[in-house]
Design a protein around this motif. Structure first.
Motif, PDB file in Angstrom:
ATOM      1  N   SER A 140      40.505  57.407  36.878  1.00  0.00           N
ATOM      2  CA  SER A 140      41.283  56.999  35.615  1.00  0.00           C
ATOM      3  C   SER A 140      42.637  56.459  35.837  1.00  0.00           C
ATOM      4  CB  SER A 140      41.458  58.128  34.677  1.00  0.00           C
ATOM      5  OG  SER A 140      42.229  59.383  35.267  1.00  0.00           O
ATOM      6  N   ASN A 141      43.353  57.002  37.168  1.00  0.00           N
ATOM      7  CA  ASN A 141      44.589  56.806  37.639  1.00  0.00           C
ATOM      8  C   ASN A 141      44.361  55.320  38.229  1.00  0.00           C
ATOM      9  OD1 ASN A 141      47.409  56.807  37.708  1.00  0.00           O
ATOM     10  ND2 ASN A 141      47.244  57.925  39.659  1.00  0.00           N
ATOM     11  N   LEU A 142      43.257  55.166  38.842  1.00  0.00           N
ATOM     12  CA  LEU A 142      42.819  53.723  39.664  1.00  0.00           C
ATOM     13  C   LEU A 142      42.942  52.676  38.680  1.00  0.00           C
ATOM     14  CD1 LEU A 142      40.263  54.797  42.336  1.00  0.00           C
ATOM     15  CD2 LEU A 142      42.700  53.385  42.844  1.00  0.00           C
ATOM     16  N   GLU A 143      42.365  53.049  37.463  1.00  0.00           N
ATOM     17  CA  GLU A 143      41.895  52.100  36.576  1.00  0.00           C
ATOM     18  C   GLU A 143      43.274  51.730  35.683  1.00  0.00           C
ATOM     19  OE1 GLU A 143      38.752  52.593  33.760  1.00  0.00           O
ATOM     20  OE2 GLU A 143      37.230  52.154  35.511  1.00  0.00           O
ATOM     21  N   ARG A 144      44.172  52.591  35.564  1.00  0.00           N
ATOM     22  CA  ARG A 144      45.498  52.386  34.927  1.00  0.00           C
ATOM     23  C   ARG A 144      46.318  51.611  35.753  1.00  0.00           C
ATOM     24  NH1 ARG A 144      44.876  57.722  32.947  1.00  0.00           N
ATOM     25  NH2 ARG A 144      46.265  58.735  34.554  1.00  0.00           N
ATOM     26  N   ARG A 145      46.210  51.858  37.028  1.00  0.00           N
ATOM     27  CA  ARG A 145      47.121  51.205  37.906  1.00  0.00           C
ATOM     28  C   ARG A 145      46.735  49.575  38.063  1.00  0.00           C
ATOM     29  NH1 ARG A 145      51.511  52.043  37.607  1.00  0.00           N
ATOM     30  NH2 ARG A 145      52.001  50.756  39.663  1.00  0.00           N
ATOM     31  N   THR A 146      45.497  49.328  38.156  1.00  0.00           N
ATOM     32  CA  THR A 146      44.645  48.094  38.130  1.00  0.00           C
ATOM     33  C   THR A 146      44.998  47.549  36.792  1.00  0.00           C
ATOM     34  OG1 THR A 146      42.898  48.973  39.492  1.00  0.00           O
ATOM     35  CG2 THR A 146      42.581  46.786  38.350  1.00  0.00           C
ATOM     36  N   SER A 147      45.266  47.878  35.648  1.00  0.00           N
ATOM     37  CA  SER A 147      45.262  47.456  34.452  1.00  0.00           C
ATOM     38  C   SER A 147      46.803  47.080  34.681  1.00  0.00           C
ATOM     39  CB  SER A 147      45.326  48.358  33.397  1.00  0.00           C
ATOM     40  OG  SER A 147      45.632  48.077  31.936  1.00  0.00           O
ATOM     41  N   ALA A 148      47.951  47.798  34.865  1.00  0.00           N
ATOM     42  CA  ALA A 148      49.216  47.390  35.018  1.00  0.00           C
ATOM     43  C   ALA A 148      49.379  46.125  35.952  1.00  0.00           C
ATOM     44  CB  ALA A 148      50.082  48.577  35.501  1.00  0.00           C
ATOM     45  N   LYS A 149      48.728  46.182  36.831  1.00  0.00           N
ATOM     46  CA  LYS A 149      48.865  44.923  37.961  1.00  0.00           C
ATOM     47  C   LYS A 149      48.418  43.523  37.212  1.00  0.00           C
ATOM     48  CE  LYS A 149      48.142  47.253  42.291  1.00  0.00           C
ATOM     49  NZ  LYS A 149      48.270  48.837  41.940  1.00  0.00           N
ATOM     50  N   TYR A 150      47.089  43.905  36.488  1.00  0.00           N
ATOM     51  CA  TYR A 150      46.540  42.752  35.780  1.00  0.00           C
ATOM     52  C   TYR A 150      47.550  42.321  34.759  1.00  0.00           C
ATOM     53  CZ  TYR A 150      42.754  39.790  33.906  1.00  0.00           C
ATOM     54  OH  TYR A 150      41.684  38.755  33.470  1.00  0.00           O
ATOM     55  N   TYR A 151      48.088  43.009  33.866  1.00  0.00           N
ATOM     56  CA  TYR A 151      49.007  42.838  32.729  1.00  0.00           C
ATOM     57  C   TYR A 151      50.101  41.917  33.293  1.00  0.00           C
ATOM     58  CZ  TYR A 151      52.737  42.968  29.189  1.00  0.00           C
ATOM     59  OH  TYR A 151      53.713  42.907  28.448  1.00  0.00           O
ATOM     60  N   TYR A 152      50.793  42.280  34.465  1.00  0.00           N
ATOM     61  CA  TYR A 152      52.094  41.596  35.275  1.00  0.00           C
ATOM     62  C   TYR A 152      51.428  40.369  35.461  1.00  0.00           C
ATOM     63  CZ  TYR A 152      53.868  46.383  35.519  1.00  0.00           C
ATOM     64  OH  TYR A 152      54.540  47.542  35.118  1.00  0.00           O
ATOM     65  N   PHE A 153      50.033  40.068  35.935  1.00  0.00           N
ATOM     66  CA  PHE A 153      49.708  38.918  36.158  1.00  0.00           C
ATOM     67  C   PHE A 153      49.444  38.027  35.158  1.00  0.00           C
ATOM     68  CE2 PHE A 153      46.412  35.738  36.892  1.00  0.00           C
ATOM     69  CZ  PHE A 153      46.591  35.507  38.238  1.00  0.00           C
ATOM     70  N   MET A 154      48.927  38.579  34.253  1.00  0.00           N
ATOM     71  CA  MET A 154      48.568  37.791  32.856  1.00  0.00           C
ATOM     72  C   MET A 154      49.869  37.413  32.042  1.00  0.00           C
ATOM     73  SD  MET A 154      45.575  37.911  32.001  1.00  0.00           S
ATOM     74  CE  MET A 154      44.769  37.966  30.286  1.00  0.00           C
ATOM     75  N   LEU A 155      50.987  38.291  32.262  1.00  0.00           N
ATOM     76  CA  LEU A 155      52.379  38.073  31.892  1.00  0.00           C
ATOM     77  C   LEU A 155      53.024  36.680  32.457  1.00  0.00           C
ATOM     78  CD1 LEU A 155      54.950  38.389  30.024  1.00  0.00           C
ATOM     79  CD2 LEU A 155      55.691  40.110  31.564  1.00  0.00           C
ATOM     80  N   VAL A 156      52.976  36.870  33.984  1.00  0.00           N
ATOM     81  CA  VAL A 156      53.709  35.609  34.756  1.00  0.00           C
ATOM     82  C   VAL A 156      52.627  34.376  34.854  1.00  0.00           C
ATOM     83  CG1 VAL A 156      54.540  35.194  37.041  1.00  0.00           C
ATOM     84  CG2 VAL A 156      54.749  37.367  36.083  1.00  0.00           C
ATOM     85  N   ASN A 157      51.645  34.839  34.832  1.00  0.00           N
ATOM     86  CA  ASN A 157      50.827  33.328  35.034  1.00  0.00           C
ATOM     87  C   ASN A 157      50.281  32.702  33.945  1.00  0.00           C
ATOM     88  OD1 ASN A 157      50.257  32.683  38.059  1.00  0.00           O
ATOM     89  ND2 ASN A 157      50.076  34.795  38.090  1.00  0.00           N
ATOM     90  N   VAL A 158      49.477  33.490  33.017  1.00  0.00           N
ATOM     91  CA  VAL A 158      49.110  32.990  31.710  1.00  0.00           C
ATOM     92  C   VAL A 158      50.051  32.561  31.037  1.00  0.00           C
ATOM     93  CG1 VAL A 158      47.376  33.430  29.918  1.00  0.00           C
ATOM     94  CG2 VAL A 158      47.015  34.524  32.282  1.00  0.00           C
ATOM     95  N   PHE A 159      50.947  33.484  30.613  1.00  0.00           N
ATOM     96  CA  PHE A 159      51.865  33.312  29.530  1.00  0.00           C
ATOM     97  C   PHE A 159      53.176  32.593  30.347  1.00  0.00           C
ATOM     98  CE2 PHE A 159      55.717  34.509  26.992  1.00  0.00           C
ATOM     99  CZ  PHE A 159      55.262  34.031  25.801  1.00  0.00           C
ATOM    100  N   LEU A 160      53.958  33.090  31.112  1.00  0.00           N
ATOM    101  CA  LEU A 160      55.257  32.364  31.644  1.00  0.00           C
ATOM    102  C   LEU A 160      54.772  31.159  32.561  1.00  0.00           C
ATOM    103  CD1 LEU A 160      57.489  35.411  32.493  1.00  0.00           C
ATOM    104  CD2 LEU A 160      57.484  33.934  30.292  1.00  0.00           C
ATOM    105  N   GLY A 161      53.509  31.351  33.155  1.00  0.00           N
ATOM    106  CA  GLY A 161      53.102  30.281  34.112  1.00  0.00           C
ATOM    107  C   GLY A 161      52.702  29.156  33.465  1.00  0.00           C
ATOM    108  N   SER A 162      52.318  29.229  31.976  1.00  0.00           N
ATOM    109  CA  SER A 162      51.812  28.264  31.288  1.00  0.00           C
ATOM    110  C   SER A 162      52.758  27.418  30.481  1.00  0.00           C
ATOM    111  CB  SER A 162      50.636  28.725  30.145  1.00  0.00           C
ATOM    112  OG  SER A 162      49.585  29.300  30.974  1.00  0.00           O
TER     113      SER A 162
END
Length: 807
Positions: free
Chosen positions: A456-478
């Motif tokens: 469960s912790n592995l999935e939450r940490r992966t989720s956090a990394k993926y959110y930062y990626f989406m924020l920077v690349n998909v939103f701000l990067g776009s």
């Protein structure tokens, strides 16, 4: 720049794609051959049997009942039948809380959409600035509906600021109410649970080495000294990763042996053969049964050597242990307090439930964890910015003028009306979706390297990394322009106060891209989720070529869990887009609403019929969801502030400055008010549960109950005399039978360790990499195995997840 016509083409393509996926699903789900694909959860629960058994040859593959084709859309009302309490009983609290994220989106955005469309669209359109500037600027029809169309220094900006305040108050109100409900659900759920091993157990890391004492003696002495009234026993942790690999190899060989033996039983006149080369593709041809028996015998010898190494080598015992207490109160005190004056030793925390443990990472030395986290942090940062290169290329597809300059020979093709609309309205969102496809796997590997011990912790940490990626690349990067390095360089060489202004200018211009992205990912993508095309193809290929035994068929059918590391960050991106564009370009909101409504319906169906949750964290991910919606709110306020500064709205802009401060204060209050329910266990609740246990089951043999709950799963292959050496408190429990037996000769009055009183859902897979949950109690909701399928909800019956909550 995409026009309304381009958006219309994209909408048509995605609506037709979504409809095709839903129609295909509705027809495929009623075919007997696909039953295990679309209803695997009921097979795992034992509440459904194959409809192919009692049919003729054609009827085993194709549904011949014409009436079922007339009701092929009945899955929609069926998906809405279960109440929330029934979903908790059926699929667990994590699944119910996950669905509440979608309902939260609907509660937030339905009123916001109505207000924004009725108020802001007329305000923006009537200003008409872009109509006069269309010769100087490349603008789209969507921009004329946005804040970009309002004249500089206009008094109309007070309307946008007023609605930003109104939307913020509404979002905060809904977040507070939802946080309160979910926290209450979690506490009620934990209070309603039957006795479970993790309620009495803490995991202790960084146990110091004491000269002249074994690790077990050190742990025993420490807890008997510091927790004399509540300490019960402990389970040492062994480095069994190498042995686990051998176990997995033995499983594969056993599978081939079973297959060839079954083959020989069916056709005794012909003995099966195999080749000794790689994967049986070449080499000398030999008797398959004798060959696999010989391979198994050789592997058993290697496993015996490795087994002895685990038992005899002191280095195989890790400075980690699962320590169990006589009461929940004792475990709560230990898990939530500092054990030693040196804060780096004897680190305690609540033990994950047995099926939630990622056993491989228990073998990682504590000293290396900090180094690993630093390395992964740097790697994630590098991945985020290097990934901007393909993202920037994807965004160039939305700007055909730039593409024509780079490749002028493509101009005749690009200028065709339909091709131009297709490229601008559909391809960018699709290409971005493809680029993001492999990312969650990479981020999960990074999280595993970090050393977290709970899935469960592995999935939450992966989720956090993926959110930062989406924020920077998909939103701000776009919304930013230029390549990744140009963006990074510009951000580093300008004042921090200028960053919101720089990004704010670009936000309205990228609304068309995000609309196409929502349609591709949120409409067609969600519809493809319910079709399960990839699992459908893989299952039938495995069934055709690889399935040799019933055990193989069960593995091929295994649906896994809801993909939290990918779905939750994607959800949070839609919250971000909706909140940011609510005031700037409100026409985006209806597209977001369609996503939340369709996704809620689809995932409700999947949770009821398909996904089999691997673990139960009791909604532990909700604080992350809340925090990231607050972050979206703050980002929307800062970007609106930056955008208004470009509009020379000096009179109205200062009114926005106080809004982020109020939002942060609200977040701090929610964090202190509700987050402890997700981080700690109240002593009051623990004492109440202990008191109830003493009243209802005064003779419970708790040590026998906990004896093997936290044994490494591969130890089930050990011999009885070997198990005595690795079991918890071996000097005191040596009279107990091995993990595969019951306690011997109990007295009539003594509570024995019957299957119904053992820790329910104890994690006992054949290897640490295969976590399959087989419930020990009958399913709460029987599913009619006859065809066509209908839900049947019997009266409430005792269940492991007996829980009733009125929201």
């Amino acid at each position: 720049m995409a026009t309304l016509g381009d958006i219309g083409v994209s909408a048509l393509i995605n609506i037709l794609s979504a409809f095709a996926f839903l129609l295909a699903f509705a027809l495929l789900r009623i075919q007997p051959i696909n039953d295990r694909i679309y209803f695997p959860k009921w097979y795992i629960n034992g509440a459904r049997s194959s409809p192919r058994r009692s049919r003729n040859f054609v009827g085993k593959f194709v549904n011949l009942e014409f009436k079922t084709y007339l009701t092929f859309l009945n899955w929609m009302p069926q998906a809405l039948k279960m109440t929330e309490s029934e979903i908790i009983n059926h699929a667990g609290l994590d699944s119910a809380v996950f669905l509440r994220i979608y309902t939260l989106g609907l509660k937030i955005f339905v009123p916001m959409t109505i207000v924004a469309l009725l108020v802001l669209i007329p305000v923006n359109v009537s200003s008409g600035t872009l109509f006069f500037l269309r010769k100087e600027l490349v603008v789209s029809d969507i921009d004329k509906l946005s804040i970009s169309n309002v004249r500089p220094k206009s008094i109309r900006f007070f309307v946008h600021i007023g609605l930003e305040y109104l939307f913020t108050i509404w979002i905060c109100f809904m977040l507070y109410k939802e946080y309160d409900i979910v926290a209450s659900m979690r506490l009620r759920f934990l209070a309603s649970q039957a006795r479970r091993a993790e309620q009495f157990t803490v995991v202790v890391r960084n146990v110091p080495h004491v000269s002249g004492q074994s690790l077990s003696e050190t742990i025993d002495h420490f807890f008997q000294t510091n927790h004399p009234d509540h300490y019960l026993c402990h389970q040492a942790v062994y480095n069994a990763n190498k042995f686990a690999k051998l176990v997995r190899k033995r499983e594969r060989l056993q599978n081939w042996l079973d297959y060839n033996q079954l083959k020989f039983e069916r056709h005794p006149e012909k003995k099966p053969t195999t080749k000794m080369g790689f994967l049986g593709l070449w080499g000398k041809k030999v008797d398959a049964i004798d060959y696999y028996k010989h391979q198994m015998k050789e592997l058993e010898r290697r496993m015996s050597v490795e087994r002895q190494k685990i038992l005899k080598d002191s280095k195989s015992i890790l400075p980690v242990a699962f320590v169990s207490f006589k009461s929940r109160w004792g475990a709560a005190v230990c898990a939530q307090t500092q054990q030693c004056k040196n804060p780096t030793l004897w680190l305690t925390s609540w033990a994950p439930e047995p099926r939630d443990i990622y056993w491989r990472n228990l073998a990682i030395p504590f000293v290396s964890l900090t180094i690993r986290k630093c390395i992964i942090s740097v790697s994630v940062f590098a991945l985020v910015f290097f990934y901007m290169i393909p993202i920037a290329f994807v965004q160039s597809l939305a700007n055909l003028e730039g593409l024509e300059r780079v490749a002028p020979f493509l101009r005749p093709v690009i200028e065709l009306k339909f091709i131009k609309s297709f490229l601008q309205g559909f391809v960018p969102g699709l290409a971005l979706k493809i680029f993001l496809y492999i990312l969650p796997t990479i981020l999960m590997i990074m999280s595993k390297i970090e050393g977290h011990i709970a899935l469960s912790n592995l999935e939450r940490r992966t989720s956090a990394k993926y959110y930062y990626f989406m924020l920077v690349n998909v939103f701000l990067g776009s919304i930013a322009t230029g390549t990744a390095f140009e963006q990074l360089d510009s951000f580093l060489h300008q004042s921090p106060t200028q960053i919101p202004r720089t990004i704010g200018v670009s936000i309205p211009m990228k609304a068309t891209f995000f609309i196409t992205y929502i349609m591709v990912d949120g409409w067609a993508g969600i519809a493809s989720e319910i079709l399960r095309l990839k699992p459908l193809v893989i299952f039938h290929l495995k069934n055709l070529f690889l399935v040799k035994t019933e055990r193989d068929r069960e593995k091929a059918m295994d649906p896994g869990s809801v993909d939290f590391p990918e779905t939750i960050p994607s959800l949070q991106l839609y919250f971000l887009l909706g909140i940011v564009y609510a005031v700037i370009t409100p026409i985006l909101l209806p597209f977001t609403l369609v996503f939340f409504g369709l996704a809620y319906l689809v995932y409700r169906h999947q949770i009821i019929n398909v996904y089999n949750q691997q673990y139960e964290s009791a909604g532990a991910f909700w604080p992350h969801v809340h925090s990231r919606i607050i972050a979206s709110l703050l980002l929307s306020q800062l970007l609106l502030l930056g955008l208004l500064s470009t509009k020379e709205a000096a009179n109205s802009t200062p009114f926005l400055v106080v809004l982020p401060i109020l939002t942060l204060a609200f977040h701090k209050y929610c964090k202190s008010r509700f987050e402890p329910a997700f981080r700690k266990y109240p002593i009051e609740e623990a004492m109440a549960k202990d008191r109830l246990d003493r009243t209802t089951e005064p003779e419970i043999n708790l040590k026998a109950y906990l004896a093997d709950a936290y044994l490494h799963p591969i130890f089930q292959s050990f011999e009885e005399e070997e198990l005595v050496e690795v079991r918890v408190d071996k000097q005191q429990v040596c009279t107990a039978s091995p993990i595969t037996s019951e306690l011997s000769s109990p007295s009539p009055s003594q509570h024995v360790d019957h299957p119904t009183s053992r820790p329910q859902n104890v994690y006992r897979p054949t290897s640490p990499q295969h976590h399959v949950y087989h419930p020990t109690s009958p399913p709460q909701h029987a599913y009619n195995p006859t065809y066509p399928s209908d839900y049947i909800f019997p009266p409430s019956s005792p269940s492991h997840y007996a829980y009733h909550y009125e929201s």
